[in-house]
Design an enzyme around this catalytic site. Structure first.
Site, PDB file in Angstrom:
ATOM      1  N   TYR A  64       0.856  -1.196   0.000  1.00  0.00           N
ATOM      2  CA  TYR A  64       0.000   0.000   0.000  1.00  0.00           C
ATOM      3  C   TYR A  64       0.883   1.234   0.000  1.00  0.00           C
ATOM      4  CZ  TYR A  64      -4.980  -0.645   0.081  1.00  0.00           C
ATOM      5  OH  TYR A  64      -6.272  -0.867  -0.301  1.00  0.00           O
ATOM      6  N   THR A 270      -3.483   7.585 -21.213  1.00  0.00           N
ATOM      7  CA  THR A 270      -3.310   6.200 -20.789  1.00  0.00           C
ATOM      8  C   THR A 270      -1.872   5.827 -21.115  1.00  0.00           C
ATOM      9  OG1 THR A 270      -4.059   5.444 -22.943  1.00  0.00           O
ATOM     10  CG2 THR A 270      -5.698   5.460 -21.180  1.00  0.00           C
ATOM     11  N   LYS A 273      -2.020   2.336 -24.786  1.00  0.00           N
ATOM     12  CA  LYS A 273      -2.496   2.356 -26.176  1.00  0.00           C
ATOM     13  C   LYS A 273      -1.286   2.524 -27.096  1.00  0.00           C
ATOM     14  CE  LYS A 273      -7.146   3.773 -24.968  1.00  0.00           C
ATOM     15  NZ  LYS A 273      -7.521   4.663 -23.870  1.00  0.00           N
TER      16      LYS A 273
HETATM   17  N1  DSN Z   1     -11.830   2.133 -24.246  1.00  0.00           N
HETATM   18  C1  DSN Z   1     -10.994   3.160 -24.797  1.00  0.00           C
HETATM   19  C2  DSN Z   1     -11.027   3.122 -26.270  1.00  0.00           C
HETATM   20  O1  DSN Z   1     -11.192   2.052 -26.804  1.00  0.00           O
HETATM   21  O2  DSN Z   1     -10.869   4.137 -26.919  1.00  0.00           O
HETATM   22  C3  DSN Z   1     -11.343   4.475 -24.302  1.00  0.00           C
HETATM   23  O3  DSN Z   1     -11.853   4.428 -23.011  1.00  0.00           O
END
Ligand code: DSN
Length: 478
Positions: A64, A270, A273
């Site tokens: 934690y 994020t 991606k």
């Molecule tokens: N789920 C993501 C996307 O596919 O663009 C965004 O939250």
């Protein structure tokens, strides 16, 4: 017996897991097999490196570390401090930001951190100041009601969902739509492009506290210099959500007016991606918002995930290597080759092409809904997702679009020639699929008709296309 370190690491891990719950080990192995065999074109997915994946499976998971470096609510966080500081340093260096906060568990969480930081910075609200000064668990119901009253009038202007904006930019099904009074800017109906004059007009009329730029289904670049000028003209805080295109910023494909970091007050992202890291989020900002951003946990976030911060540090270090720029460039070259291949075969694309990592096909030209097209492609070994198109007649569930993206296939090494083949496979499936009828004989938005023999043939072709580009070639599970 595999001799390389990656095979040994993953095989050993699965052996240990199998000793406790073999079905989990089997599912992990099956996931690798599925990912190896399918043509993954989901624009928001990628394949993280073995080092990134391995950094997540260890003892950091047990720790934690609420709070942040120098201000923890738990003792014994010295090693968490090390990985959090490393991830933040790599993020600052990679993006040229003065401050980075790497605790958000997702893009949605990163946006929540940013919204609260902006509200705390901009709004004179006693209940908010009280909330910021205390642990979230100590807030009473009366505190929350007072907070809601004080914040209820704050306004957010973001891109509409059907133009490619994101749910967290003030839309009702997400908490952001309850925190803010929201209005959207769309795109020009003729071109599908953001019309900056209309954004400026909407900002003048609506006077938002926050102007948000960023998207999950807009296939073009956004000029962040112009957006910042619009924000400044109405005294709004300018926030960019670069979750989708962070890899293109990191790889210096998006520079100058198209790099959000020098122009925005606050940037969220994020990490999984186009950036190709572990699932998670981060926030970048200048010194004015840094203190509020660092209060993200426990204000809006649960305890940080130190094992994921360790993986973020690894992935961000990878993105700082010189070869990442070539990867980012290839993502866009591939998306453009895919778009050209589809256009040449007669597909209709929103905005007529792409400047980034994604392409949005309007499948009404094939007589299909997005849902029918998504399923027909999946039957054929091509993994995509349905998505609304601007002014979508089929709404957000069935939709009229298919969103396809190239970050994952580019990681596997596929290039522009393979994108043309991919366009051929997609076009073949969509042009050979027809809308089905429901039980009452009326046209269905979900049912479709596709010859299973054709679906099998395309699946085999997709699989053949991938054989030259093995996924995790150094990992043999046996
Ligand atoms: N789920 C993501 C996307 O596919 O663009 C965004 O939250």
């Amino acid at each position: 017996m595999p001799r390389n370190a990656e095979s040994i690491a993953f095989r050993s891990a699965l052996e240990v897991i199998r000793g406790v719950e073999p079905r989990v080990a089997d599912a992990i192995g099956a996931e690798l097999a599925d990912q190896r065999e399918s043509l993954k074109l989901i624009a928001s997915e990628n394949y993280a490196s073995p080092a990134t994946l391995l950094a997540m499976g260890n003892w950091f998971s047990d720790k934690y570390a609420e709070g942040t470096i120098g201000r923890r609510f738990y003792a014994g966080c010295q090693n968490v401090d090390t990985v959090e500081a490393l991830a933040a340093e790599h993020a600052r260096e990679l993006f040229g930001a003065s401050h980075a906060y790497v605790q958000p568990h997702s893009g949605i969480d990163a946006n929540l951190v940013a919204f609260w930081a902006i509200l705390a910075d901009r709004v004179e609200a006693p209940a908010l100041q009280r909330a910021q000064a205390r642990h979230v668990n100590d807030l009473t119901e009366a505190d929350w009601f007072a907070l809601r009253r004080e914040l209820g009038d704050q306004r957010m202007l973001g891109m509409s969902l059907d133009a490619g904006g994101h749910l967290t930019h003030g839309f009702r099904p997400n908490i952001s739509g309850k925190m803010f009074d929201q209005r959207s800017y769309g795109t020009d109906p003729a071109t599908g492009l953001v019309d900056y004059d209309r954004v400026a007009e909407a900002a003048r009329e609506f006077r938002p506290l926050v102007l948000v730029a960023g998207y999950s289904a807009y296939p073009r670049k956004i000029n962040f210099r112009i957006m910042r000028e619009i924000a400044d003209s109405v005294g709004a805080t300018f926030m960019v959500d670069m979750a989708h295109f962070a890899g293109l910023v990191a790889g210096k494909v998006f520079t100058g007016d198209f790099d959000p970091v020098p122009h925005a007050h606050i940037v969220t992202s994020t990490t999984h991606k186009s950036l190709r890291g572990p699932r998670g989020g981060l926030v970048l900002c200048g010194p004015e918002l840094a203190d509020q951003v660092d209060r993200g946990c426990p204000m809006v976030l649960g305890g940080p995930l130190p094992h994921v911060m360790a993986a973020k540090a690894v992935a961000l270090a990878e993105a700082r290597r010189p070869d990442f720029a070539g990867y980012a460039r290839q993502i866009v070259d591939n998306a453009q080759a895919l778009a050209e291949g589809l256009l040449r075969r007669g597909a209709t694309l929103v905005t007529g092409g792409t400047d980034n990592h994604l392409v949005l096909i309007d499948v009404t030209g094939y007589g299909l809904t997005g849902r029918q097209a998504e399923q027909a492609l999946l039957d054929s070994g091509i993994v995509t997702n349905r998505n609304a198109v601007p002014q979508d007649p089929n709404g957000a569930w069935y939709t009229s679009g298919i969103r396809i993206g190239t970050p994952a296939l580019t990681t596997r090494g596929l290039g522009t020639a393979e994108m043309d083949t991919t366009a051929e496979l997609i076009h073949t499936v969509l042009s050979q699929t027809s809308a089905g009828v429901g039980p009452d004989g009326t046209a269905s938005k979900a049912k479709y008709v596709l010859d299973p023999a054709l679906a099998d043939k395309v699946s085999r072709q997709a699989s053949e296309l991938l054989t030259g580009f093995p996924l995790y070639p150094d990992v043999e599970l046996g």
